[in-house]
Design a protein around this motif. Structure first.
Motif, PDB file in Angstrom:
ATOM      1  N   LEU A  16       0.660  -1.197  -0.045  1.00 37.99           N
ATOM      2  CA  LEU A  16       0.131   0.065  -0.215  1.00 37.99           C
ATOM      3  C   LEU A  16       1.100   1.165  -0.188  1.00 37.99           C
ATOM      4  N   ILE A  17       0.695   2.117  -1.037  1.00 42.18           N
ATOM      5  CA  ILE A  17       1.549   3.493  -1.022  1.00 42.18           C
ATOM      6  C   ILE A  17       0.363   4.478  -0.652  1.00 42.18           C
ATOM      7  N   LEU A  18       0.972   5.258   0.532  1.00 43.96           N
ATOM      8  CA  LEU A  18       0.105   6.331   1.046  1.00 43.96           C
ATOM      9  C   LEU A  18       0.838   7.736   0.678  1.00 43.96           C
ATOM     10  N   GLY A  19       0.003   8.785   0.824  1.00 42.81           N
ATOM     11  CA  GLY A  19       0.675  10.193   0.674  1.00 42.81           C
ATOM     12  C   GLY A  19      -0.171  11.070   0.106  1.00 42.81           C
ATOM     13  N   ALA A  20       0.129  12.363   0.168  1.00 43.90           N
ATOM     14  CA  ALA A  20      -0.810  13.562  -0.168  1.00 43.90           C
ATOM     15  C   ALA A  20      -0.912  13.528  -1.737  1.00 43.90           C
ATOM     16  N   PRO A  21      -1.880  14.234  -2.354  1.00 39.70           N
ATOM     17  CA  PRO A  21      -1.619  14.671  -3.670  1.00 39.70           C
ATOM     18  C   PRO A  21      -0.626  14.988  -4.231  1.00 39.70           C
ATOM     19  N   GLY A  22       0.060  14.542  -5.051  1.00 45.54           N
ATOM     20  CA  GLY A  22       1.423  15.057  -5.528  1.00 45.54           C
ATOM     21  C   GLY A  22       2.597  14.492  -4.994  1.00 45.54           C
ATOM     22  N   ALA A  23       2.555  13.584  -3.948  1.00 44.78           N
ATOM     23  CA  ALA A  23       3.423  13.403  -3.288  1.00 44.78           C
ATOM     24  C   ALA A  23       4.527  12.344  -3.854  1.00 44.78           C
ATOM     25  N   GLY A  24       4.021  11.760  -5.023  1.00 44.02           N
ATOM     26  CA  GLY A  24       4.833  11.003  -5.839  1.00 44.02           C
ATOM     27  C   GLY A  24       4.440   9.634  -5.826  1.00 44.02           C
ATOM     28  N   LYS A  25       3.194   9.163  -5.573  1.00 42.23           N
ATOM     29  CA  LYS A  25       2.630   7.914  -5.366  1.00 42.23           C
ATOM     30  C   LYS A  25       2.613   7.101  -6.941  1.00 42.23           C
ATOM     31  N   GLY A  26       2.219   7.887  -7.876  1.00 46.99           N
ATOM     32  CA  GLY A  26       2.040   7.475  -9.231  1.00 46.99           C
ATOM     33  C   GLY A  26       3.625   7.195  -9.760  1.00 46.99           C
ATOM     34  N   THR A  27       4.489   7.828  -9.624  1.00 46.84           N
ATOM     35  CA  THR A  27       5.703   7.936  -9.881  1.00 46.84           C
ATOM     36  C   THR A  27       6.484   6.830  -9.317  1.00 46.84           C
ATOM     37  N   GLN A  28       6.426   6.680  -7.999  1.00 43.88           N
ATOM     38  CA  GLN A  28       6.996   5.586  -7.390  1.00 43.88           C
ATOM     39  C   GLN A  28       6.346   4.104  -7.510  1.00 43.88           C
ATOM     40  N   ASP A  68       4.019  22.820   0.672  1.00 41.89           N
ATOM     41  CA  ASP A  68       4.415  24.044  -0.428  1.00 41.89           C
ATOM     42  C   ASP A  68       5.028  23.430  -1.598  1.00 41.89           C
ATOM     43  N   GLU A  69       5.845  22.276  -1.371  1.00 44.19           N
ATOM     44  CA  GLU A  69       6.284  21.289  -2.421  1.00 44.19           C
ATOM     45  C   GLU A  69       5.047  20.752  -3.291  1.00 44.19           C
ATOM     46  N   LEU A  70       4.211  20.293  -2.447  1.00 47.74           N
ATOM     47  CA  LEU A  70       2.901  19.328  -3.184  1.00 47.74           C
ATOM     48  C   LEU A  70       2.439  20.448  -4.138  1.00 47.74           C
ATOM     49  N   VAL A  71       2.068  21.595  -3.834  1.00 41.01           N
ATOM     50  CA  VAL A  71       1.526  22.594  -4.878  1.00 41.01           C
ATOM     51  C   VAL A  71       2.267  22.760  -6.036  1.00 41.01           C
ATOM     52  N   HIS A  72       3.717  22.873  -5.719  1.00 38.41           N
ATOM     53  CA  HIS A  72       4.436  23.140  -7.012  1.00 38.41           C
ATOM     54  C   HIS A  72       4.704  21.877  -7.855  1.00 38.41           C
ATOM     55  N   ARG A  73       4.685  20.681  -7.322  1.00 30.96           N
ATOM     56  CA  ARG A  73       4.456  19.435  -8.040  1.00 30.96           C
ATOM     57  C   ARG A  73       3.389  19.402  -9.084  1.00 30.96           C
ATOM     58  N   LEU A  74       2.106  19.642  -8.279  1.00 25.75           N
ATOM     59  CA  LEU A  74       1.054  19.428  -8.924  1.00 25.75           C
ATOM     60  C   LEU A  74       0.604  20.384 -10.181  1.00 25.75           C
ATOM     61  N   THR A  75       1.058  21.670  -9.819  1.00 29.70           N
ATOM     62  CA  THR A  75       0.467  22.695 -10.750  1.00 29.70           C
ATOM     63  C   THR A  75       1.507  22.623 -11.998  1.00 29.70           C
ATOM     64  N   GLY A  76       2.762  22.181 -11.826  1.00 25.87           N
ATOM     65  CA  GLY A  76       3.626  21.851 -12.807  1.00 25.87           C
ATOM     66  C   GLY A  76       3.739  20.419 -13.580  1.00 25.87           C
ATOM     67  N   ARG A  77       2.955  19.409 -12.988  1.00 25.93           N
ATOM     68  CA  ARG A  77       2.667  18.332 -13.715  1.00 25.93           C
ATOM     69  C   ARG A  77       2.062  18.400 -14.982  1.00 25.93           C
TER      70      ARG A  77
END
Ligand code: AP5
Length: 211
Positions: free
Chosen positions: A7-19, A117-126
């Motif tokens: 099971l992989i958990l994390g906020a939106p943009g944490a990198g769940k799909g990537t990992q 802060d990092e989550l917002v940056h990752r999601l808006t730049g995805r």
């Protein structure tokens, strides 16, 4: 090792799909992702449930959770067909966590820890490649091929206002799920704020040690 159930958990943009893509490839397990399953069924008619919206897509574009009835059925069906898996996007609330307990046992529960802060940056730049499904980031991970770059699209729920609502829904509904696994003693924290390859090294070792 038998095929692990991860099971992989994390906020939106944490990198769940990537990992999860790396985990599925390396450990030869199925990537079960509720986000992708729901995106493929955005127009499904769920009006018979008599809830706020009539399709999953309307919940997703508003940054809200799709009703448990719909998501539980998708996960139950997918897990019944796979021996090993990496489950990404579920459970997102305590009711779903209880439901999952009745469906399967887990070998590893990973949590990708990333600041807001990092989550917002990752999601808006995805950006996504609609032909291959590959995930990129305009700054962190741009495609090398100009042809790929020209066809990249942004997910509708990655607009800044929807991102903020998704993070609010995450804090309210999904953070208690992290606490639930932490109290159970099964949560394995990984520093998700490192570069993707460094995160992957930690993820791989954690799975090998725990499974
Ligand atoms: P879903 O598709 O599951 O979205 P999410 O959980 O919000 O997660 P994301 O896919 O946005 O992020 P991710 O953690 O996979 O990050 P990624 O690897 O792409 O769900 C969408 C919607 O569906 C929900 O809002 C809800 O409506 C519905 N839904 C889904 N499951 C549900 C459920 N169980 N119940 C009810 N409703 C449900 O990475 C993000 C970006 O960062 C990328 O650009 C990537 O290149 C980059 N990146 C990744 N890792 C790094 C790194 N280490 N360093 C730098 N950049 C990185």
């Amino acid at each position: 090792m038998a095929q692990p159930r991860i099971l992989i958990l994390g906020a939106p943009g944490a990198g769940k799909g990537t990992q999860s893509a790396k985990i599925a490839d390396h450990f030869d397990v199925e990537h079960v992702t509720t986000g992708d399953a729901l995106r493929s069924n955005k127009e499904m008619d769920i009006s018979d449930l008599g809830l706020e919206y009539d399709t999953p897509g309307e919940y997703m574009d508003a940054g809200e959770l799709v009703p448990d009835e719909v998501v539980n059925a998708i996960v139950d069906e997918a897990l019944s067909q796979s021996d090993g898996f990496v489950l990404d996007g579920y459970p997102r609330n305590l009711e779903q966590a209880e439901e999952l307990e009745g469906m399967t046992d887990l070998d590893v529960v990973l949590y990708l820890d990333v600041s807001e802060d990092e989550l917002v940056h990752r999601l808006t730049g995805r950006r996504m490649d609609p032909e291959t499904g590959d995930i990129y980031h305009l700054e962190y991970n741009p495609p090398e091929d100009a042809e790929v770059e020209d066809r990249l699209v942004q997910r509708e729920d990655d607009a800044e206002d929807t991102v903020k609502e998704r993070l609010r829904v995450y804090r309210e509904n999904t953070e208690p799920v992290i606490e639930y696994y932490e109290e159970e003693g099964s949560l394995e924290r990984v520093d998700g704020e490192q570069a993707p390859d460094e995160v992957w090294e930690d993820v791989k070792v954690t799975i090998e040690d725990a499974a």
